[in-house]
Write a protein that holds these residues in place. Structure first.
Motif, PDB file in Angstrom:
ATOM      1  N   PHE A  75       7.642   4.646   5.403  1.00 43.12           N
ATOM      2  CA  PHE A  75       8.862   3.079   4.319  1.00 43.12           C
ATOM      3  C   PHE A  75       7.540   2.622   4.754  1.00 43.12           C
ATOM      4  O   PHE A  75       6.768   2.177   4.996  1.00 43.12           O
ATOM      5  N   MET A  76       7.326   1.985   3.402  1.00 48.39           N
ATOM      6  CA  MET A  76       7.014   0.260   2.796  1.00 48.39           C
ATOM      7  C   MET A  76       7.261  -0.579   1.878  1.00 48.39           C
ATOM      8  O   MET A  76       8.570   0.076   0.881  1.00 48.39           O
ATOM      9  N   VAL A  77       7.676  -1.428   2.091  1.00 51.54           N
ATOM     10  CA  VAL A  77       8.328  -2.376   1.719  1.00 51.54           C
ATOM     11  C   VAL A  77       7.406  -3.639   0.893  1.00 51.54           C
ATOM     12  O   VAL A  77       6.679  -4.402   1.448  1.00 51.54           O
ATOM     13  N   ALA A  78       7.489  -3.876   0.256  1.00 52.92           N
ATOM     14  CA  ALA A  78       7.012  -4.821  -0.905  1.00 52.92           C
ATOM     15  C   ALA A  78       6.407  -5.825   0.087  1.00 52.92           C
ATOM     16  O   ALA A  78       8.037  -6.543   0.060  1.00 52.92           O
ATOM     17  N   PRO A  79       4.966  -6.703   0.329  1.00 48.99           N
ATOM     18  CA  PRO A  79       5.675  -7.835   1.086  1.00 48.99           C
ATOM     19  C   PRO A  79       6.539  -9.424   0.246  1.00 48.99           C
ATOM     20  O   PRO A  79       7.049  -9.986   1.402  1.00 48.99           O
ATOM     21  N   ALA A 125       7.139   7.045 -12.784  1.00 46.29           N
ATOM     22  CA  ALA A 125       7.306   5.841 -13.800  1.00 46.29           C
ATOM     23  C   ALA A 125       7.917   4.666 -12.982  1.00 46.29           C
ATOM     24  O   ALA A 125       6.793   3.870 -12.777  1.00 46.29           O
ATOM     25  N   ASP A 126       8.286   5.076 -11.542  1.00 45.82           N
ATOM     26  CA  ASP A 126       7.661   3.837 -10.454  1.00 45.82           C
ATOM     27  C   ASP A 126       6.082   4.200  -9.729  1.00 45.82           C
ATOM     28  O   ASP A 126       6.096   2.760  -9.402  1.00 45.82           O
ATOM     29  N   TRP A 127       5.651   4.609  -9.592  1.00 45.01           N
ATOM     30  CA  TRP A 127       4.111   4.772  -9.691  1.00 45.01           C
ATOM     31  C   TRP A 127       3.357   3.199  -9.404  1.00 45.01           C
ATOM     32  O   TRP A 127       3.220   2.574  -8.986  1.00 45.01           O
ATOM     33  N   PRO A 128       3.385   3.117 -10.723  1.00 45.51           N
ATOM     34  CA  PRO A 128       2.801   2.229 -10.847  1.00 45.51           C
ATOM     35  C   PRO A 128       3.166   0.576 -10.535  1.00 45.51           C
ATOM     36  O   PRO A 128       2.763  -0.483 -10.093  1.00 45.51           O
ATOM     37  N   ALA A 129       4.555   0.378  -9.980  1.00 43.31           N
ATOM     38  CA  ALA A 129       5.715  -0.719  -9.269  1.00 43.31           C
ATOM     39  C   ALA A 129       5.064  -0.212  -7.995  1.00 43.31           C
ATOM     40  O   ALA A 129       4.918  -0.958  -6.979  1.00 43.31           O
ATOM     41  N   ILE A 130       4.471   1.010  -7.283  1.00 48.00           N
ATOM     42  CA  ILE A 130       4.383   1.017  -6.166  1.00 48.00           C
ATOM     43  C   ILE A 130       3.236   1.527  -5.545  1.00 48.00           C
ATOM     44  O   ILE A 130       2.954   0.236  -4.326  1.00 48.00           O
ATOM     45  N   ARG A 150      -0.815   0.426  -1.784  1.00 50.52           N
ATOM     46  CA  ARG A 150      -2.989  -0.581  -1.872  1.00 50.52           C
ATOM     47  C   ARG A 150      -2.788  -2.270  -0.931  1.00 50.52           C
ATOM     48  O   ARG A 150      -3.563  -2.084   0.801  1.00 50.52           O
ATOM     49  N   GLU A 151      -1.787  -2.552  -0.687  1.00 52.54           N
ATOM     50  CA  GLU A 151      -2.151  -4.100  -0.307  1.00 52.54           C
ATOM     51  C   GLU A 151      -1.739  -3.607   1.567  1.00 52.54           C
ATOM     52  O   GLU A 151      -2.418  -3.982   2.388  1.00 52.54           O
TER      53      GLU A 151
END
Length: 162
Positions: free
Chosen positions: A83-87, A9-14, A19-20
Motif C-alpha cells: 500500500f502507498m498513500v500520497a503524502p 493511465a493512472d501510472w503518471p499519478a502514482i 518515488r517519494e
C-alpha cells in the motif's frame, strides 16, 4: 473516495508519490533509487495480481495498493499486499479504505489469509492500522531494515486469516 482497478493511465499519478515514498527509504524494502520502469513493473502487477487506486471526486489519485499471491504453488492461497498513500492525502483514511478494500478483494479471489512479509517496525502508523484491521505480528526479523535515520530496525511479519 472511490477505489477502482488501476489502469496504465493512472501510472503518471502514482509514480510521483511512489518515488517519494521509496526514495525516503523509511518504509519500503525497494532500492531507494528504483527506476520508473522497474517500479512500474513491480507495482502494476499482472493477473492473478491486482492493482487498485483510491481517487477523490475530481479523479486525483490519493493512494494505491497491489494484491498478489504471497508465494507460488502450494502457498498461493495466502495473499500479500502493498500500500502507498500520497503524502498529501495522509490522515484522510485512504490507507484504511484501501486496506479494507484489498481484504475484500482477497476474500473474493479465494485467498484464505493475508501476510505482510516486511512491515518496518518504526512505521508505527502502518503497524497500528494493520493491527486494527485484524493482523497480528507472527514474526520479527531483528535489524532486518536499514532505516536512514533510525539505523538498523526490525521488520515485522504480519498475518491474518480471511
Amino acid at each position: 473516495m472511490q477505489i477502482r482497478t488501476a489502469t496504465d493511465a493512472d501510472w503518471p499519478a502514482i509514480w510521483p508519490f511512489l518515488r517519494e515514498i521509496v526514495g525516503a527509504g523509511e518504509t519500503y524494502t525497494w532500492p531507494r533509487d528504483v527506476s520508473e520502469e522497474a517500479a512500474r513493473g513491480m507495482w502494476l502487477v499482472r493477473p492473478p495480481g491486482r492493482t487498485v487506486v483510491a481517487v477523490d471526486s475530481d479523479g486525483t489519485v490519493l493512494g494505491s495498493a497491489k494484491l498478489v499471491p504471497n508465494q507460488a504453488g502450494p502457498g498461493d492461497h495466502v495473499a500479500n499486499a502493498s500500500f502507498m498513500v500520497a503524502p498529501a492525502a495522509a490522515g484522510r483514511g485512504v490507507g484504511r479504505s484501501l486496506g479494507a478494500h484489498v481484504l475484500e478483494l482477497a476474500r473474493a479471489d479465494g485467498y484464505r489469509a493475508m501476510q505482510f512479509n516486511a512491515v518496518v517496525a518504526t512505521n508505527t502508523r502502518a503497524v497500528a492500522l494493520w493491527r486494527s484491521l485484524g493482523f497480528e505480528v507472527v514474526g520479527r526479523i531483528p535489524a532486518g531494515f536499514r532505516h536512514p535515520t533510525e539505523g538498523d530496525v526490525d521488520l515485522l511479519v504480519m498475518h491474518r486469516h480471511l
